[in-house]
Write an enzyme that holds these catalytic residues in place. Structure first.
Site, mmCIF file in Angstrom:
data_model
loop_
_atom_site.group_PDB
_atom_site.id
_atom_site.type_symbol
_atom_site.label_atom_id
_atom_site.label_comp_id
_atom_site.label_asym_id
_atom_site.label_seq_id
_atom_site.Cartn_x
_atom_site.Cartn_y
_atom_site.Cartn_z
ATOM 1 N N HIS A 266 0.781 -1.153 0.094
ATOM 2 C CA HIS A 266 0.125 -0.157 -0.123
ATOM 3 C C HIS A 266 0.847 1.283 0.195
ATOM 4 C CE1 HIS A 266 -4.143 -1.147 0.208
ATOM 5 N NE2 HIS A 266 -4.001 -2.265 1.088
ATOM 6 N N ASP A 366 -10.338 -6.749 2.130
ATOM 7 C CA ASP A 366 -10.158 -5.544 1.221
ATOM 8 C C ASP A 366 -10.982 -5.666 0.042
ATOM 9 O OD1 ASP A 366 -7.995 -4.537 2.713
ATOM 10 O OD2 ASP A 366 -6.112 -5.314 1.487
#
Length: 438
Positions: A266, A366
């Site tokens: 990320h 996610d």
């Protein structure tokens, strides 16, 4: 690539664990002064400030801050069939998961003629933030919008940073996800300025202030949400992502390494922590990280994250200490890979979301688990929850007493109000019976 913290031979107490926890050196408080300046600028100069921030931070100019409907429609029309199907499946799953979060109205009879109704009312208007920096997050559109819709919010605005590669437009997949959900009020603005715009409004843009701001973002978005809390509600300060994994020798080191890498992907500031009671397993995981990390697309970003002070392999004497470590850390994402995983879950007090077993990676949460991926970071799980339909709901009590029911407690109200030196409180009850006495 990733450092090791060896706590064997010690049983740290909570205070000692808090000092040992690997964290980012840059915290929300550090970023607050910058976020405050950006918010203040938007409050003072409105559209001009947002345009200037877009140029300085996103490298775009001359774009539409309020996204035209035709841009949204175009993005939906140009979606590939596979991606549209994936988005629609995620929408369906998150909607099911969110519907379970809406409490039913209840009625409680306190005494004969004395009733309290507990109901849950949605806020009227929300501002939902979807980041658009190093990655594209149409999934975050779904995670923000669906719970708000399920809660019954009638006015929903969405913001995401303008993208230079798309001539200042919001990323088309983000627009498409908004379109699939029926969201037409979308703004191409990002960072702390967007949070400020939601909280205080932008009259020259026709942007009306919202009641609640939600959504993940970078450290400046998290700081901005802290600054506007009180003017508006927020979900939590969802900053750079973090994963903590509790594992024993029964776990699969390849799976664990892949999950650590998935979150390190990320952001350079992402946190990846393994806590294990097995030195052999820690070594095997480190070996797998060294093998897998260079092969991933964002290898450089992953390496920076895993080499940072916020990431570590922690070796402890037993799983009880591992649980204590996790509860002190209060991770955004907690995975449990142990032979007694379900037993350990009952000992977990602080975590944004918990993923149990070999086939429940954070990546599932996610996207397609049906749970929400907007979760508290940086220890906020000690007192905050993840985003859900409840984020947009307020409990309200509706009280109704009959005359006889009020009469039964009138003497007690008089006694308490006199003791608190608020006699008019008691008078307001007594007057209802004096007329009858006369």
């Amino acid at each position: 690539m990733i450092r090791t913290i060896d706590l064997r031979g010690t049983r740290p107490n909570r205070e000692e664990l808090l000092a040992l926890i690997p964290r980012n050196s840059l915290d929300v408080q550090t970023a607050s002064s910058i976020a405050a300046e950006l918010i203040s600028d938007v409050c003072e100069r409105g559209v001009l400030a947002l345009q200037e921030q877009a140029f300085n931070l996103d490298g775009v100019s001359g774009h539409n801050i309020r996204v035209p409907q035709e841009h949204i429609d175009q993005a939906v029309a140009e979606l590939s069939s596979q991606l549209r199907s994936s988005l629609e499946e995620t929408i369906s799953r998150v909607r099911l998961g969110s519907q379970a979060q809406v409490p039913s109205q209840t009625s409680t009879v306190i005494a004969p003629g004395a009733t309290i109704i507990q109901r849950w009312q949605p806020v009227e208007r929300v501002g939902l933030y979807v980041p658009g920096g190093k990655a594209v997050y149409p999934s975050s559109v779904i995670m923000n919008v669906v719970p708000a819709q399920v809660a019954g919010v009638t006015s929903i605005a969405l913001a995401s940073p303008p993208q230079a590669q798309y001539d200042g437009r919001v990323h088309p997949t983000i627009l498409a996800a908004a379109g699939l959900l029926g969201i037409s009020e979308v703004y191409a603005m990002g960072g702390a300025g967007a949070v400020g715009a939601f909280a205080f409004g932008v009259p020259d843009l026709g942007l009306i202030p919202v009641n609640v701001v939600t959504g993940p973002g970078n450290i400046y978005v998290a700081a901005a949400k802290r600054l506007v809390r009180g003017t508006v509600g927020i979900d939590s300060e969802a900053g750079p992502t973090e994963i903590l994994i509790i594992a024993d020798s029964s776990a699969n080191p390849a799976f664990v390494a892949a999950d650590l890498i998935s979150q390190a992907e990320h952001d350079e500031m992402a946190s990846a922590v393994l806590v294990t009671d097995s030195e052999v397993f820690a070594a095997a995981t480190a070996q797998e990280i060294s093998r897998q990390a260079p092969l991933t697309k964002h290898a450089e970003r992953v390496e920076t994250s895993l080499n940072g002070n916020q990431s570590a392999l922690v070796i402890v004497d037993d799983l009880d200490i591992a649980v204590d470590f996790s509860n002190a850390y209060a991770p955004e994402h907690l995975e449990i890979h142990t032979s007694n995983a379900h037993q350990l879950v009952s000992s977990i007090k602080n975590a944004g979301a918990i993923f149990v077993g070999d086939f429940t990676p954070v990546s599932l949460g996610d996207y397609s688990a049906g749970s929400n991926h907007v979760l508290p970071t940086a220890g906020q799980a000690l007192f905050s929850s993840g985003l859900g339909a409840y984020t947009f709901l307020r409990p309200q009590q509706i009280v109704e007493y009959t005359k006889d029911a009020l009469s039964s407690v009138a003497e007690g109200i008089r006694s308490l109000s006199d003791d608190e030196d608020l006699p008019a409180h008691g008078d307001a009850v007594d007057i209802r019976f004096e007329q009858e006495d006369n």
